[in-house]
Design a protein around this motif. Sequence first.
Motif, PDB file in Angstrom:
ATOM      1  N   PHE A  13       0.827  -1.212   0.000  1.00 32.69           N
ATOM      2  CA  PHE A  13       0.000   0.000   0.000  1.00 32.69           C
ATOM      3  C   PHE A  13       0.864   1.266   0.000  1.00 32.69           C
ATOM      4  N   ALA A  14       2.103   1.134  -0.434  1.00 32.34           N
ATOM      5  CA  ALA A  14       3.037   2.260  -0.355  1.00 32.34           C
ATOM      6  C   ALA A  14       2.554   3.473  -1.135  1.00 32.34           C
ATOM      7  N   GLU A  15       2.053   3.266  -2.348  1.00 31.02           N
ATOM      8  CA  GLU A  15       1.620   4.386  -3.180  1.00 31.02           C
ATOM      9  C   GLU A  15       0.439   5.119  -2.540  1.00 31.02           C
ATOM     10  N   ASP A  16      -0.558   4.368  -2.061  1.00 29.64           N
ATOM     11  CA  ASP A  16      -1.700   4.992  -1.393  1.00 29.64           C
ATOM     12  C   ASP A  16      -1.257   5.742  -0.147  1.00 29.64           C
ATOM     13  N   TYR A  17      -0.358   5.148   0.609  1.00 28.08           N
ATOM     14  CA  TYR A  17       0.083   5.776   1.863  1.00 28.08           C
ATOM     15  C   TYR A  17       0.800   7.095   1.581  1.00 28.08           C
ATOM     16  N   ARG A  18       1.713   7.089   0.614  1.00 25.50           N
ATOM     17  CA  ARG A  18       2.459   8.321   0.313  1.00 25.50           C
ATOM     18  C   ARG A  18       1.555   9.404  -0.258  1.00 25.50           C
ATOM     19  N   ARG A  19       0.541   8.997  -0.991  1.00 23.30           N
ATOM     20  CA  ARG A  19      -0.309   9.996  -1.645  1.00 23.30           C
ATOM     21  C   ARG A  19      -1.378  10.561  -0.716  1.00 23.30           C
ATOM     22  N   TRP A  20      -2.022   9.695   0.088  1.00 19.10           N
ATOM     23  CA  TRP A  20      -3.211  10.128   0.814  1.00 19.10           C
ATOM     24  C   TRP A  20      -2.997  10.361   2.306  1.00 19.10           C
ATOM     25  N   ARG A  21      -2.074   9.641   2.931  1.00 18.68           N
ATOM     26  CA  ARG A  21      -1.879   9.820   4.375  1.00 18.68           C
ATOM     27  C   ARG A  21      -1.487  11.256   4.748  1.00 18.68           C
TER      28      ARG A  21
END
Length: 503
Positions: A439-447
């Motif tokens: 989930f690295a991409e989601d985490y970097r973009r949305w967190r």
Amino acid sequence: MQGTSDPNAELLDAAALCGHLVPAGSVQAFLAEHRQRLFPDELFADLFPSGRGRPSVPADVIATVMVLQALEGLSDRDAAAELRTNIAWKVATGLSLTDEGFHPTVLTLWRNKLRASDAPERIFDAVRAVISEMGVLKGKTRRVLDSTVLDDAVATQDTVTQLVAAIRRVRRLVPKAAALKLSAHDYADPSKPRIAWDDAEARQALISALVNDALAVLGAVEGSDLDAEATDAVGLLALVAGQDVEPGDQDGTWRIARRTAPDRVISTVDPDARHVHKTVHHYRDGYKAHVVVEPVTGLICGQRLTAGNAPDGPVGAKLMDEEPKGRQVLADSAYGSGETRAGLKKRKHRLAIKPWPMPDTGRFGRDDFDVDYDARTVTCPAGHTVSLTPANKAVFGWRCGTCPLAERCTTATRGRILHFTDNDAELVEARRAWRDGDFAEDYRRWRPMVERTLAWLVRPGRRVSFRGTSRNRIWLAHRAAAVNLQRLANLGLGHDGRWVLAS
């Protein structure tokens, strides 16, 4: 009885004469047009069960003032002054230019009524209902959990100040305590005890005397029939008399303990405030604001205020219970405990939560061992297999003595021992997903988007306005409602038979 707004505009109506001066798209302009639809009289009818007496200030006016007060971080006195002198506030509340507003204590009265009601956060709930009706979150399935520190409204007290204040309060409320002759201090004197504060022996003697006075007061009131306020005062005295001290070397003496008591009370003025540790070496005093945020719009979907030392994970999991199942939950490692993960997965949420970091010892870690949870066995990197004990321990013992990998595993003379929690499998899977970048991409973009909302939330200031958790929960709910309204106004919220966003 509950008052209502007059539907007929006055001759010097602020909106009619000066409405063009209020910027379009502002919260004030939105409330001027929609406050009665957003905060109808029936929303607050339960606060005034009697139909008799002098009419109150209309509910839509009070709710509007509370929202603007929270948005700008004003005290009751300053909010009343703004209502009296600020044209934008008069336009937003539908008052005339010559209306003098109301006394600041009216806001206190309404907050007390809200706090005693079954729906103390109804203003936030009303704004959340608008968000739900307009469908701005439709199809947006991500939610970010986070918290931020809120400073308390009082000064942190040392042990001496707390003991003196607690004893003084009990003596004021309980006649038996007031009749006692105490020796440590003249408790009618508002100043601190007069001693040589740079003399360690004098400070030690004062601590012993104050604790003995506290014990004498507690002994005198034991078994007395006390009202709620006196009972709270006695309980607080018992707490502060024991949390920071330990018995001295001689009978009847006490000294400051070289430790910090768990859940330590830091002020008798606000017993709910706590130390908040942001790092090992840095802490603040006060509360935490926990939020659930939709990252695209920045809207606050849920909020909760707790004492500053409350863990983030359980509060965040409880907030997510109010969300529909199947959300993607993004959060940092403060929400990475096994219990929190298990609770969120039970609600069928998809987790994008950073795991707790593992200590880098240079030796084999937990993830280098294979666990068969069904068979309750653990196998080490060298191939030795042991059974889990009833306490969920894997004890390799003598096997480490001749193991060629022992130097890379343990220095313990009794061999390697691993301790497993009930949610060990959840934590292992979380660390694997983080390493593999599931989930690295989601985490970097949305967190990181939650930081924007937290900045809006604390923009007027981090200091809470009141003492106690229940009062400040309403304060946070109003602040969150104001932030959401400001965001919706910026997005073009309007009404054409239903709540809609401008296309």
